[in-house]
Design an enzyme around this catalytic site. Sequence first.
Site, PDB file in Angstrom:
ATOM      1  N   ARG A 242       2.277 -19.867 -15.507  1.00 31.15           N
ATOM      2  CA  ARG A 242       1.521 -21.348 -15.330  1.00 31.15           C
ATOM      3  C   ARG A 242       0.949 -21.406 -16.937  1.00 31.15           C
ATOM      4  NH1 ARG A 242      -3.607 -23.035 -14.061  1.00 31.15           N
ATOM      5  NH2 ARG A 242      -3.587 -24.990 -12.996  1.00 31.15           N
ATOM      6  N   SER A 311       3.040 -26.222  -3.333  1.00 30.55           N
ATOM      7  CA  SER A 311       1.361 -26.367  -2.890  1.00 30.55           C
ATOM      8  C   SER A 311       1.233 -27.130  -1.815  1.00 30.55           C
ATOM      9  CB  SER A 311       0.615 -26.779  -4.283  1.00 30.55           C
ATOM     10  OG  SER A 311       1.039 -26.060  -5.387  1.00 30.55           O
ATOM     11  N   LYS A 340      -8.441 -24.476 -12.043  1.00 22.16           N
ATOM     12  CA  LYS A 340      -7.835 -25.705 -11.920  1.00 22.16           C
ATOM     13  C   LYS A 340      -9.038 -26.703 -11.628  1.00 22.16           C
ATOM     14  CE  LYS A 340      -4.098 -27.813  -9.150  1.00 22.16           C
ATOM     15  NZ  LYS A 340      -3.423 -28.569  -9.945  1.00 22.16           N
TER      16      LYS A 340
HETATM   17  C1  LIG Z   1       1.157 -19.957  -5.786  1.00 25.15           C
HETATM   18  C2  LIG Z   1       0.544 -21.040  -6.183  1.00 25.15           C
HETATM   19  N1  LIG Z   1       0.062 -21.959  -5.277  1.00 25.15           N
HETATM   20  C3  LIG Z   1      -0.398 -23.205  -5.911  1.00 25.15           C
HETATM   21  C4  LIG Z   1      -0.288 -23.604  -6.945  1.00 25.15           C
HETATM   22  C5  LIG Z   1      -0.691 -25.078  -7.659  1.00 25.15           C
HETATM   23  O1  LIG Z   1       0.287 -25.863  -8.000  1.00 25.15           O
HETATM   24  P1  LIG Z   1       0.088 -27.457  -8.507  1.00 25.15           P
HETATM   25  O2  LIG Z   1      -0.609 -27.868  -7.211  1.00 25.15           O
HETATM   26  O3  LIG Z   1       1.358 -27.900  -8.817  1.00 25.15           O
HETATM   27  O4  LIG Z   1      -1.157 -27.087  -9.508  1.00 25.15           O
HETATM   28  P2  LIG Z   1      -0.713 -26.590 -11.084  1.00 25.15           P
HETATM   29  O5  LIG Z   1      -0.580 -24.908 -10.745  1.00 25.15           O
HETATM   30  O6  LIG Z   1       0.492 -27.119 -11.503  1.00 25.15           O
HETATM   31  O7  LIG Z   1      -1.888 -26.804 -11.937  1.00 25.15           O
HETATM   32  C6  LIG Z   1       0.389 -22.539  -7.944  1.00 25.15           C
HETATM   33  N2  LIG Z   1       0.448 -22.993  -9.293  1.00 25.15           N
HETATM   34  N3  LIG Z   1       0.713 -21.479  -7.363  1.00 25.15           N
HETATM   35  C1  LIG Z   2      -3.313 -23.209  -9.554  1.00 27.54           C
HETATM   36  C2  LIG Z   2      -4.424 -23.422  -8.431  1.00 27.54           C
HETATM   37  N1  LIG Z   2      -4.093 -24.042  -7.316  1.00 27.54           N
HETATM   38  C3  LIG Z   2      -4.871 -24.014  -6.569  1.00 27.54           C
HETATM   39  S1  LIG Z   2      -6.262 -23.257  -6.836  1.00 27.54           S
HETATM   40  C4  LIG Z   2      -5.513 -22.682  -8.384  1.00 27.54           C
HETATM   41  C5  LIG Z   2      -6.336 -21.937  -9.316  1.00 27.54           C
HETATM   42  C6  LIG Z   2      -6.257 -20.562  -8.997  1.00 27.54           C
HETATM   43  O1  LIG Z   2      -7.017 -19.832  -9.954  1.00 27.54           O
HETATM   44  P1  LIG Z   2      -8.105 -18.780  -9.695  1.00 27.54           P
HETATM   45  O2  LIG Z   2      -7.486 -17.514  -9.128  1.00 27.54           O
HETATM   46  O3  LIG Z   2      -8.712 -18.435 -11.118  1.00 27.54           O
HETATM   47  O4  LIG Z   2      -9.276 -19.362  -8.836  1.00 27.54           O
END
Ligand SMILES: Cc1ncc(COP(=O)(O)OP(=O)(O)O)c(N)n1
Ligand SMILES: Cc1ncsc1CCOP(=O)(O)O
Length: 417
Positions: A242, A311, A340
């Site tokens: 990511r 997601s 995020k």
């Molecule tokens: C395993 C997993 N779950 C949720 C997310 C979040 O994806 P998304 O809503 O597209 O947000 P971004 O990661 O793109 O900012 C994820 N990356 N992985």
């Molecule tokens: C990518 C994403 N999607 C929902 S929460 C999140 C961030 C999770 O990061 P952390 O494990 O540092 O809380």
Amino acid sequence: MLPSIGIVKVLCESLKKFPVQALVVDPVLVSTSGDTLSASSTLSVYRDELFAMADIVTPNVKEASRLLGDVSLHTVSDMRSAAESIYKFGPKYVLVKGGDMPESSDAIDVFFDGKEFIELHGHRIKTHNTHGTGCTLASCIASELAKGATMLHAVQVAKNFVESALHHSKDLIIGNGPQGPFDHLFKLKCPPYNVGSQPSFKAEQLFLYAVTDSGMNKKWGRSIKESVRAAIEGGATIVQLREKDAETREFLEAAKACMVICKSSGVPLLINDRVDIALACKADGVHVGQSDMSASEVRELLGPGKIIGVSCKTPAQAQQAWNDGADYIGCGGVYPTSTKSNNPTLGFEGLKTVCLASKLPVVAIGGINASNASSVMELGLPNLKGVAVVSALFDRECVATETRNLRSILTNTCSRT
Ligand SMILES: Cc1ncc(COP(=O)(O)OP(=O)(O)O)c(N)n1
Ligand SMILES: Cc1ncsc1CCOP(=O)(O)O
Ligand SMILES: [Mg+2]
């Protein structure tokens, strides 16, 4: 194809004598090109005898119309009514196929189980090579049922298979007719889908999902490759890159290097958002969110063998992910997160609602760390297979140590519950 009333009757008698485990009836009455393939006299015996024995009946819109006395079917709402009427003849499920409906970007089929209608959206592939798609779909449903799938899952797999086969055969030039054949064996010929190299996704791989973060890597002076190597050393079971701020060229080089590490460890590597990078580095899959490309579009681009995660924060999104052919869903934030921005916190209740509604395995995400991971897994929610973690692994001095610690916490928790 059952052209005469006598043949339908013989089949019904034989099925009574030799019952089968599952009966898929594709009422081949009208071909896609409009030819009549079965005498009108067969309609009543189809409706009154064969359908009542069927697990599923799969007419296209022209066949559905004929079965219902030539009613006109022009809209998805008409298809729903037709599915409901055909259901009354006695099958357990009905699938009205909309591939022949007038031009639209989607090929929509309507699935009806007697209570709920589900619209299955596929991409309309522009090609004349459609000969045999209905037969293939029905045969694929039967094959999936034989493998133990539920009906909706069997239909979904079959639809994805037909769509992929159409996509791969769209430019074939064979024969002179208005319709060409399509290639069922595309997987054997097309290198990215080479059967031997297809990763087969297992829900258990979601157990400890390490999601990298470019900002955190920079902060700790680590390359993406070093982070991934450390996470795998510590016991991550799946990895997602990511990298929100990375330059494309640099990201692709890093992704290729990570693929080498992941492949040699048997850990799947997914790419966040960027289907182009995933294709170029031959990643195992892609994770997308609600404002990214839809899972069905990603499936179209990646093909059937790749892993797609979506997601989801609501049951409706979870249902859509299933309809679109995703493999798993990520649900969160379970806890508040600063990784995020503007990400609503769902809490345990939100996670539970999505897990209960999901037909796909779920990984929980958002603010999960060594202190709270047990509480998440101890919920014992259906479909919840693991936790996805960013900062608790990568915003730390030693990624391998943090990953190892979290893995052992998860293992201990799950062996207790
Ligand atoms: C395993 C997993 N779950 C949720 C997310 C979040 O994806 P998304 O809503 O597209 O947000 P971004 O990661 O793109 O900012 C994820 N990356 N992985
Ligand atoms: C990518 C994403 N999607 C929902 S929460 C999140 C961030 C999770 O990061 P952390 O494990 O540092 O809380
Ligand atoms: Mg995204």
